[in-house]
Write an enzyme that holds these catalytic residues in place. Structure first.
Site, PDB file in Angstrom:
ATOM      1  N   ASP A   2       0.815  -1.206   0.000  1.00 49.04           N
ATOM      2  CA  ASP A   2       0.000   0.000   0.000  1.00 49.04           C
ATOM      3  C   ASP A   2       0.857   1.268   0.000  1.00 49.04           C
ATOM      4  OD1 ASP A   2      -2.392   1.304  -0.065  1.00 49.04           O
ATOM      5  OD2 ASP A   2      -3.128   0.487   1.830  1.00 49.04           O
ATOM      6  N   ASN A  50     -10.127  -3.809  -6.215  1.00 50.42           N
ATOM      7  CA  ASN A  50      -9.360  -2.781  -6.930  1.00 50.42           C
ATOM      8  C   ASN A  50      -9.820  -2.540  -8.377  1.00 50.42           C
ATOM      9  OD1 ASN A  50      -6.183  -3.553  -5.308  1.00 50.42           O
ATOM     10  ND2 ASN A  50      -7.638  -1.940  -4.831  1.00 50.42           N
TER      11      ASN A  50
END
Ligand code: IPE
Ligand code: MG
Length: 210
Positions: A2, A50
């Site tokens: 991330d 995502n």
């Protein structure tokens, strides 16, 4: 992995530049991990959630996974076996495009003989999707629903339990990552965005095991 977007934003770069650097950093970190005698390293590359990102960003990330799975010579030099975890290509919900499937299949086959670290890349992966699939498969086989039967029907039944879960970029929350496998895992939180995550950050995470 991330923090690619924030890494880029802090430098006035487009998010895609952050993803590119994130992929480079994974190649760097794998080199470090093998020197630390890590047997299993699993990274979250792209989640089932995502896909809602802007199309251009998704396309860029897909290309980077094709590149990542193309690093066969490097992986062989390091004796690293690469695997993939995610929604099986033949399942109705799966979204991995064919060119990425091909890169994954080739990399898995061409590094299967390596006996050092196993690098598992989660792509089109979600922990909940995996658990639903495991329960459905256990039920379809007529077995009772137990921890053992669910464990046997996970996407990669041989993936060991997670010892240390690392959250980069200052995120203090659990994601949809290896939900079954990470029960009991220690968690290392660090503020470093993924593209900057290096040897010192890895060593700090490994400290949790001593
Ligand atoms: C991680 O970086 C890459 C993927 C999730 C594909 P992010 O894109 O989540 O970066 P931030 O969170 O916006 O900084
Ligand atoms: Mg993020």
């Amino acid at each position: 992995m991330d923090g690619n977007g924030r890494w880029a934003g802090a430098r006035g770069l487009p998010r895609t530049a952050g993803h590119t650097e994130g992929e480079e950093n994974l190649a760097r970190l794998v080199r470090v991990a093998v020197t630390r005698d890590i047997g299993w390293l699993t990274v979250f590359g792209f989640s089932t959630e995502n896909w809602v990102r802007p199309r251009a960003e998704v396309r860029h990330i897909l290309g980077l996974h094709e590149k990542l799975f193309g690093r066969v010579a490097e992986l062989n030099e390091l004796d690293v076996r690469i695997q993939w975890i995610g929604r099986p290509f033949d399942s109705p919900e799966a979204r991995t495009p064919r060119y990425v499937q091909r890169a994954i299949r080739k990399a898995v086959a061409d590094t299967a003989h390596n006996g050092g670290m196993t690098l598992t890349v989660a792509f089109d992966y979600g922990g909940r999707a995996e658990l639903m699939a495991a329960v459905r498969a256990a039920r379809a086989s007529g077995e009772p629903i137990t921890e053992a039967t669910i464990g046997r029907h996970l996407y990669l039944p041989d993936l060991p339990p997670v010892d240390v879960l690392v959250r980069t970029s200052g995120e203090h929350r659990v994601s949809n990552f290896l939900l079954w496998q990470s029960a009991g895992a220690k968690i290392h939180f660090c503020d470093t965005p993924w593209p900057d995550f290096g040897a010192a950050d890895l060593d700090a995470a490994l400290e949790l095991l001593t």
